[in-house]
Design a protein around this motif. Structure first.
Motif, PDB file in Angstrom:
ATOM      1  N   HIS A  80       0.844  -1.189   0.000  1.00 43.25           N
ATOM      2  CA  HIS A  80       0.000   0.000   0.000  1.00 43.25           C
ATOM      3  C   HIS A  80       0.881   1.241   0.000  1.00 43.25           C
ATOM      4  O   HIS A  80       2.086   1.157   0.154  1.00 43.25           O
ATOM      5  CB  HIS A  80      -0.957   0.001   1.204  1.00 43.25           C
ATOM      6  CG  HIS A  80      -0.312   0.389   2.490  1.00 43.25           C
ATOM      7  ND1 HIS A  80      -0.526   1.608   3.086  1.00 43.25           N
ATOM      8  CD2 HIS A  80       0.542  -0.276   3.301  1.00 43.25           C
ATOM      9  CE1 HIS A  80       0.170   1.672   4.205  1.00 43.25           C
ATOM     10  NE2 HIS A  80       0.817   0.543   4.348  1.00 43.25           N
ATOM     11  N   TYR A  81       0.252   2.370  -0.198  1.00 46.53           N
ATOM     12  CA  TYR A  81       0.944   3.647  -0.242  1.00 46.53           C
ATOM     13  C   TYR A  81       0.645   4.362   1.070  1.00 46.53           C
ATOM     14  O   TYR A  81      -0.435   4.958   1.216  1.00 46.53           O
ATOM     15  CB  TYR A  81       0.436   4.454  -1.445  1.00 46.53           C
ATOM     16  CG  TYR A  81       1.279   5.646  -1.788  1.00 46.53           C
ATOM     17  CD1 TYR A  81       1.224   6.802  -1.012  1.00 46.53           C
ATOM     18  CD2 TYR A  81       2.115   5.649  -2.891  1.00 46.53           C
ATOM     19  CE1 TYR A  81       1.980   7.907  -1.316  1.00 46.53           C
ATOM     20  CE2 TYR A  81       2.865   6.760  -3.215  1.00 46.53           C
ATOM     21  CZ  TYR A  81       2.799   7.878  -2.423  1.00 46.53           C
ATOM     22  OH  TYR A  81       3.551   8.977  -2.728  1.00 46.53           O
ATOM     23  N   PRO A  82       1.566   4.305   2.057  1.00 50.17           N
ATOM     24  CA  PRO A  82       1.303   4.917   3.364  1.00 50.17           C
ATOM     25  C   PRO A  82       0.958   6.401   3.248  1.00 50.17           C
ATOM     26  O   PRO A  82       1.508   7.116   2.425  1.00 50.17           O
ATOM     27  CB  PRO A  82       2.629   4.728   4.117  1.00 50.17           C
ATOM     28  CG  PRO A  82       3.282   3.564   3.448  1.00 50.17           C
ATOM     29  CD  PRO A  82       2.884   3.670   1.990  1.00 50.17           C
ATOM     30  N   GLY A  83       0.041   6.824   4.061  1.00 43.82           N
ATOM     31  CA  GLY A  83      -0.423   8.203   4.009  1.00 43.82           C
ATOM     32  C   GLY A  83      -1.594   8.335   3.060  1.00 43.82           C
ATOM     33  O   GLY A  83      -2.673   8.749   3.451  1.00 43.82           O
ATOM     34  N   MET A  84      -1.403   7.963   1.814  1.00 39.98           N
ATOM     35  CA  MET A  84      -2.483   8.013   0.844  1.00 39.98           C
ATOM     36  C   MET A  84      -3.566   6.998   1.215  1.00 39.98           C
ATOM     37  O   MET A  84      -4.759   7.295   1.117  1.00 39.98           O
ATOM     38  CB  MET A  84      -1.969   7.716  -0.569  1.00 39.98           C
ATOM     39  CG  MET A  84      -3.101   7.673  -1.604  1.00 39.98           C
ATOM     40  SD  MET A  84      -2.552   7.103  -3.215  1.00 39.98           S
ATOM     41  CE  MET A  84      -1.854   8.620  -3.850  1.00 39.98           C
ATOM     42  N   GLU A 134      -4.481   5.717   4.158  1.00 37.06           N
ATOM     43  CA  GLU A 134      -5.293   6.161   5.295  1.00 37.06           C
ATOM     44  C   GLU A 134      -6.225   7.304   4.882  1.00 37.06           C
ATOM     45  O   GLU A 134      -7.402   7.329   5.269  1.00 37.06           O
ATOM     46  CB  GLU A 134      -4.403   6.593   6.459  1.00 37.06           C
ATOM     47  CG  GLU A 134      -3.623   5.465   7.104  1.00 37.06           C
ATOM     48  CD  GLU A 134      -2.336   5.079   6.381  1.00 37.06           C
ATOM     49  OE1 GLU A 134      -1.628   4.205   6.880  1.00 37.06           O
ATOM     50  OE2 GLU A 134      -2.029   5.653   5.299  1.00 37.06           O
ATOM     51  N   HIS A 135      -5.712   8.220   4.090  1.00 36.37           N
ATOM     52  CA  HIS A 135      -6.522   9.339   3.604  1.00 36.37           C
ATOM     53  C   HIS A 135      -7.711   8.824   2.784  1.00 36.37           C
ATOM     54  O   HIS A 135      -8.841   9.304   2.947  1.00 36.37           O
ATOM     55  CB  HIS A 135      -5.673  10.301   2.779  1.00 36.37           C
ATOM     56  CG  HIS A 135      -6.453  11.415   2.166  1.00 36.37           C
ATOM     57  ND1 HIS A 135      -6.926  12.488   2.891  1.00 36.37           N
ATOM     58  CD2 HIS A 135      -6.877  11.601   0.895  1.00 36.37           C
ATOM     59  CE1 HIS A 135      -7.604  13.289   2.099  1.00 36.37           C
ATOM     60  NE2 HIS A 135      -7.585  12.779   0.876  1.00 36.37           N
ATOM     61  N   CYS A 136      -7.479   7.869   1.911  1.00 36.60           N
ATOM     62  CA  CYS A 136      -8.555   7.315   1.084  1.00 36.60           C
ATOM     63  C   CYS A 136      -9.595   6.591   1.936  1.00 36.60           C
ATOM     64  O   CYS A 136     -10.793   6.707   1.680  1.00 36.60           O
ATOM     65  CB  CYS A 136      -7.983   6.365   0.037  1.00 36.60           C
ATOM     66  SG  CYS A 136      -7.068   7.209  -1.266  1.00 36.60           S
ATOM     67  N   LEU A 137      -9.161   5.866   2.959  1.00 33.61           N
ATOM     68  CA  LEU A 137     -10.102   5.158   3.823  1.00 33.61           C
ATOM     69  C   LEU A 137     -10.912   6.145   4.665  1.00 33.61           C
ATOM     70  O   LEU A 137     -12.113   5.934   4.897  1.00 33.61           O
ATOM     71  CB  LEU A 137      -9.379   4.144   4.706  1.00 33.61           C
ATOM     72  CG  LEU A 137      -8.629   3.033   3.960  1.00 33.61           C
ATOM     73  CD1 LEU A 137      -8.046   2.033   4.950  1.00 33.61           C
ATOM     74  CD2 LEU A 137      -9.492   2.345   2.932  1.00 33.61           C
ATOM     75  N   GLU A 138     -10.278   7.218   5.110  1.00 38.56           N
ATOM     76  CA  GLU A 138     -11.014   8.277   5.822  1.00 38.56           C
ATOM     77  C   GLU A 138     -12.076   8.886   4.907  1.00 38.56           C
ATOM     78  O   GLU A 138     -13.204   9.148   5.334  1.00 38.56           O
ATOM     79  CB  GLU A 138     -10.058   9.379   6.297  1.00 38.56           C
ATOM     80  CG  GLU A 138      -9.166   8.997   7.445  1.00 38.56           C
ATOM     81  CD  GLU A 138      -9.881   8.987   8.783  1.00 38.56           C
ATOM     82  OE1 GLU A 138     -11.014   9.482   8.883  1.00 38.56           O
ATOM     83  OE2 GLU A 138      -9.283   8.452   9.739  1.00 38.56           O
ATOM     84  N   ASP A 139     -11.709   9.104   3.650  1.00 31.29           N
ATOM     85  CA  ASP A 139     -12.635   9.694   2.694  1.00 31.29           C
ATOM     86  C   ASP A 139     -13.848   8.799   2.469  1.00 31.29           C
ATOM     87  O   ASP A 139     -14.987   9.284   2.445  1.00 31.29           O
ATOM     88  CB  ASP A 139     -11.919   9.975   1.368  1.00 31.29           C
ATOM     89  CG  ASP A 139     -12.818  10.679   0.383  1.00 31.29           C
ATOM     90  OD1 ASP A 139     -13.338  11.767   0.727  1.00 31.29           O
ATOM     91  OD2 ASP A 139     -13.013  10.142  -0.728  1.00 31.29           O
ATOM     92  N   ILE A 140     -13.636   7.500   2.318  1.00 31.19           N
ATOM     93  CA  ILE A 140     -14.776   6.613   2.096  1.00 31.19           C
ATOM     94  C   ILE A 140     -15.649   6.542   3.336  1.00 31.19           C
ATOM     95  O   ILE A 140     -16.879   6.450   3.247  1.00 31.19           O
ATOM     96  CB  ILE A 140     -14.346   5.209   1.620  1.00 31.19           C
ATOM     97  CG1 ILE A 140     -15.550   4.459   1.046  1.00 31.19           C
ATOM     98  CG2 ILE A 140     -13.728   4.392   2.726  1.00 31.19           C
ATOM     99  CD1 ILE A 140     -16.188   5.090  -0.137  1.00 31.19           C
ATOM    100  N   VAL A 154     -12.089  -1.985  -5.229  1.00 31.15           N
ATOM    101  CA  VAL A 154     -11.736  -1.430  -6.541  1.00 31.15           C
ATOM    102  C   VAL A 154     -10.961  -0.115  -6.506  1.00 31.15           C
ATOM    103  O   VAL A 154     -10.304   0.223  -7.485  1.00 31.15           O
ATOM    104  CB  VAL A 154     -12.978  -1.259  -7.450  1.00 31.15           C
ATOM    105  CG1 VAL A 154     -13.668  -2.579  -7.682  1.00 31.15           C
ATOM    106  CG2 VAL A 154     -13.944  -0.246  -6.895  1.00 31.15           C
ATOM    107  N   SER A 155     -11.022   0.627  -5.415  1.00 29.07           N
ATOM    108  CA  SER A 155     -10.445   1.972  -5.442  1.00 29.07           C
ATOM    109  C   SER A 155      -9.384   2.263  -4.389  1.00 29.07           C
ATOM    110  O   SER A 155      -8.663   3.249  -4.520  1.00 29.07           O
ATOM    111  CB  SER A 155     -11.563   3.021  -5.301  1.00 29.07           C
ATOM    112  OG  SER A 155     -12.456   2.912  -6.377  1.00 29.07           O
ATOM    113  N   ALA A 156      -9.314   1.486  -3.351  1.00 29.07           N
ATOM    114  CA  ALA A 156      -8.318   1.759  -2.308  1.00 29.07           C
ATOM    115  C   ALA A 156      -6.922   1.440  -2.842  1.00 29.07           C
ATOM    116  O   ALA A 156      -6.744   0.494  -3.612  1.00 29.07           O
ATOM    117  CB  ALA A 156      -8.615   0.942  -1.060  1.00 29.07           C
TER     118      ALA A 156
END
Length: 151
Positions: free
Chosen positions: A55-59, A61-67, A121-123
């Motif tokens: 995974h891409y650290p930082g990105m 977590e940000h994506c999971l927060e967004d969802i 599909v998006s994380a």
């Protein structure tokens, strides 16, 4: 106090403990919906020996927060917990946990499904399987994309 817990980790998690956290001191929500994804021994007709997730650290977590925020905008939710593991995982090991509480079951079911469809599909996770035929990267399936598109 509403829980919005996002964890991206290598170590395993305790399912029962995670459910306890969602339910602790929660007298307002009548529904608790959870999902746990595990490493299967077969995928696309091949025997799987283990799975490796990057995974891409930082990105990530940000994506999971967004969802999580998107789910809250769509449904009336209480607590949300998302745990996604990375690293090398053996057959049968837990990969992902999604837990959602709400006053009513339909909101909890819909939100949990929405979150999982996004994760599939998006994380920003990349999966590589070690199979009997060697290593291969796993892409989102067409059906997974169709499910995510319905939202």
């Amino acid at each position: 106090m509403v829980i919005n817990s996002i964890k991206v980790q290598q170590e395993d998690f305790d399912f029962a403990a995670e459910v306890d956290i969602l339910e602790a001191n929660n007298i307002t929500d009548g529904a608790v919906v959870t999902f746990v994804g595990r490493v299967r021994n077969q995928n696309d007709g091949c025997q799987v020996e283990h799975l490796f997730l990057e995974h891409y650290p930082g990105m990530t977590e940000h994506c999971l927060e967004d969802i999580s925020k998107q789910a809250r905008q769509r449904w009336q939710l209480g607590n949300i917990s998302i745990i996604h593991r990375y690293g090398q995982l053996a057959l049968g090991e837990k990969i992902v946990f999604v837990g959602v509480t709400s006053k009513h079951r339909q909101d909890a079911f819909m939100a949990a499904e929405f979150i999982m469809d996004y994760l599939k599909v998006s994380a920003p996770f990349w999966k590589k399987e070690l199979t009997e035929q060697g290593e291969r990267w796993v892409e989102a399936k067409t059906n997974d994309k169709k499910e995510a598109d319905k939202w």
